[in-house]
Design a protein around this motif. Structure first.
Motif, PDB file in Angstrom:
ATOM      1  N   HIS A 140      34.724  52.800  45.816  1.00 37.61           N
ATOM      2  CA  HIS A 140      35.706  51.727  45.696  1.00 37.61           C
ATOM      3  C   HIS A 140      35.255  50.670  46.695  1.00 37.61           C
ATOM      4  O   HIS A 140      35.097  50.964  47.879  1.00 37.61           O
ATOM      5  CB  HIS A 140      37.086  52.280  46.072  1.00 37.61           C
ATOM      6  N   HIS A 163      34.624  47.783  41.379  1.00 35.18           N
ATOM      7  CA  HIS A 163      35.340  46.509  41.579  1.00 35.18           C
ATOM      8  C   HIS A 163      34.431  45.400  42.134  1.00 35.18           C
ATOM      9  O   HIS A 163      34.914  44.283  42.363  1.00 35.18           O
ATOM     10  CB  HIS A 163      36.557  46.645  42.503  1.00 35.18           C
ATOM     11  N   TRP A 220      35.953  46.652  48.119  1.00 39.62           N
ATOM     12  CA  TRP A 220      36.974  45.609  48.059  1.00 39.62           C
ATOM     13  C   TRP A 220      36.693  44.528  49.089  1.00 39.62           C
ATOM     14  O   TRP A 220      36.289  44.825  50.218  1.00 39.62           O
ATOM     15  CB  TRP A 220      38.350  46.220  48.312  1.00 39.62           C
ATOM     16  N   PHE A 247      35.699  43.179  45.060  1.00 38.74           N
ATOM     17  CA  PHE A 247      36.653  42.212  44.503  1.00 38.74           C
ATOM     18  C   PHE A 247      37.181  41.251  45.578  1.00 38.74           C
ATOM     19  O   PHE A 247      37.658  41.666  46.630  1.00 38.74           O
ATOM     20  CB  PHE A 247      37.834  42.927  43.848  1.00 38.74           C
ATOM     21  N   THR A 280      35.693  47.043  37.018  1.00 34.69           N
ATOM     22  CA  THR A 280      37.142  47.208  37.077  1.00 34.69           C
ATOM     23  C   THR A 280      37.736  46.186  38.037  1.00 34.69           C
ATOM     24  O   THR A 280      37.149  45.859  39.065  1.00 34.69           O
ATOM     25  CB  THR A 280      37.538  48.613  37.544  1.00 34.69           C
ATOM     26  N   ALA A 281      38.896  45.689  37.703  1.00 33.94           N
ATOM     27  CA  ALA A 281      39.651  44.644  38.441  1.00 33.94           C
ATOM     28  C   ALA A 281      39.095  43.245  38.185  1.00 33.94           C
ATOM     29  O   ALA A 281      39.833  42.263  38.295  1.00 33.94           O
ATOM     30  CB  ALA A 281      39.725  44.898  39.940  1.00 33.94           C
TER      31      ALA A 281
END
Lengths: 268, 253
Positions: free
Chosen positions: A149, A178, A151, A181, A202-203
């Motif tokens: 993950h 992501h 971010w 993101f 994703t996102a």
């Protein structure tokens, strides 16, 4: 029609079916305390895959994500039910590590696992900490996958942490879930020098324009499709890829060509 | 099948965000053409970033110029105490003559206290005349306030959107179940099986197709709605018929 400049989009709109298959590299499964999901079981997810031409799906279920003691077995159960369609990432809980046991589980069950998943933000623990080195060593040696993950702005799994891992483990195949993101531009610029890093979507659909920039910065050959199913519908991500200002060749790379290459190298 | 989007906007910004902008009305029309969206409800962000009347007037001009019979404007409204926007009794006819089909409030950006005092008279008119009011968490209206407004005006024709990027059924379903004139803006309903679940629970009549363009990709919700496992009749309701009906029911005399 979604995109009058895309042959794939036109065919999709006409038939309601994507004319190519999908490899989904980022999904979950089962219920979640904070969210109501209309469907989330393994059976539901495979039915969704059938409807949407998704050939394979790599996931880590919510129970494994959130229960460090008993959750992992649900990943195993799901893959055993659908061995031709599903593979799992074994979770890494940074505050509850057992590398010898967990690496052994992944190593002895290639029919279940494609690698590990780690969420620094959820563990409140930096992913580049040396405590994860045994996992990264193992993955580097075997070519299996690390799904992170990632971010923007995170001190646990932002692009600096990923850069630090890749610098120390250049053979490690890292999927940046992501795509950092919120800081995807800076993240890709910082990490694209490492050819084993991939950027996952994703996102990304919730901010228009980001996919185009990811493709421009990294090249579509480095982008993998992912949904976060059941959080986001497969079609939500598909629609973004169809509608974005990229080429049909880029779309095919993202939907399955890049995934095919990775999967072939995993000998699944 | 006609496709109408209940959540479109345009307007140049100086917020430094390199993404998600649609500077001009012409850009918006080009994107609609590219993606196959025939019309819908469009808002001008100038009403939030420059001036309420500046944006409302700009929007009305563009709607008139476009000649698109499926494109309708959404005006921002303010409490009547400062006489900046038309008073509630004059507003409906002005909306009609300017191609405006709905209104929205943005109390956070427009800096007033949303309350019975500030909104009561206006919302009474909107409720009585079935004028669609957009209540969207993307526009300075929290879910708490939406719940309060609908509790006070249970017959209000409201288009509710929750822009939280996590699936939001626990917050939206109670409104759809309780209030007969509530419609849900699907722009942010991204979860797997979300549309199917809602149709089976409270019917397609409650749902309006939306994309939240330019903040989000039009393709995402087009693909989700195109492939949802629902009947073709329900799909057509969601894509256009429900919004047309809502617009026709409003009393803008």
């Amino acid at each position: 029609m979604i995109n009058n400049k895309s042959r794939i989009a036109a065919e999709f709109w006409e038939t309601g079916k994507l004319p190519c298959y999908i490899r989904d590299f980022h999904a979950h499964m089962d219920e979640h305390a904070q969210i109501y999901f209309p469907f989330s079981s393994a059976e539901d997810m495979v039915a969704d895959m059938d409807r949407n031409n998704v050939r394979s799906l790599f996931f880590c279920g919510h129970f494994a994500l959130d229960d460090p003691l008993y959750g992992e077995k649900y990943n195993v159960d799901a893959v055993r039910k659908f061995p031709d369609r599903l593979r799992a990432y074994h979770i890494i809980h940074s505050r509850c590590l057992n590398p010898v046991k967990e690496i052994d589980e992944v190593d002895k069950n290639p029919d279940i696992y494609v690698g590990f998943k780690l969420l620094g933000d959820y563990n409140y623990f930096p992913v580049d900490s040396a405590i994860h080195d045994p996992y990264y060593d193992y993955l580097s040696q075997t070519g299996k996958l690390l799904l992170l993950h990632t971010w923007g702005g995170s001190g646990y799994d932002g692009y600096e942490q990923v850069y630090n891992i890749a610098k120390r483990f250049p053979a490690l195949r890292i999927i940046c879930g992501h795509s950092f993101f919120g800081t995807h531009k800076e993240g890709i610029e910082r990490t694209r020098q490492f050819p084993n890093i991939y950027y996952e979507l994703t996102a990304v659909p919730i901010m228009r324009g980001v996919l185009e920039e990811i493709v421009n910065l990294a090249g579509s050959e480095r982008v993998l499709f992912g949904t976060d199913l059941p959080w986001f519908s497969t079609m939500h991500g598909v629609g973004m890829v169809l509608g974005a200002d990229i080429t049909d060749d880029d779309r095919l790379n993202i939907f399955h060509r890049n995934g095919d290459k990775l999967i072939q190298s995993l000998n699944i | 099948m006609i496709i109408l989007d209940c959540n479109l906007n345009f307007g140049a910004t100086n917020n430094g965000n390199p993404y998600s902008n649609c500077d001009t009305f012409e850009d918006l029309c080009a994107e609609m053409k590219r993606s196959g969206i025939d019309g819908g409800l469009v808002r001008c962000t100038y009403s939030d970033t420059v001036g309420v009347n500046y944006g409302n007037n700009f929007l009305a001009e563009k709607i008139k110029e476009s000649g698109n019979r499926y494109l309708f404007g959404v005006w921002a409204v303010l409490p009547p105490f400062t006489d900046e926007t038309p008073p509630p009794d004059k507003l409906p006819s002005l909306m009609k003559s300017n191609g405006i089909a709905a209104v929205y409030i943005n109390p956070a950006t427009h800096r007033y206290v949303p309350s019975e005092l500030t909104l009561g008279e206006m919302f009474g008119v909107f409720e009585q005349r079935k004028i669609p009011v957009i209540l969207n968490t993307d526009r300075g209206v929290g879910m708490d306030l939406i719940y309060k407004i609908l509790s006070r005006f249970p017959e209000l024709t409201a288009i509710v959107g929750d822009s939280d990027c996590w699936p939001n059924a626990r917050r939206l379903y109670p409104l759809a179940y309780r209030y007969k004139n509530v419609r849900l803006d699907l722009s942010y309903v991204m979860d797997a099986g979300g549309i199917e679940d809602m149709v089976s629970r409270f019917g397609a009549e409650k749902l309006l197709f939306g994309t939240a363009f330019p903040n989000r990709y039009t393709g995402s919700m087009l693909a989700v709605t195109r492939t949802a496992c629902i009947s073709e009749e329900d799909r057509e309701k969601i894509f256009s018929l429900n919004l047309i009906r809502l617009i026709e029911e409003a009393d803008l005399s």
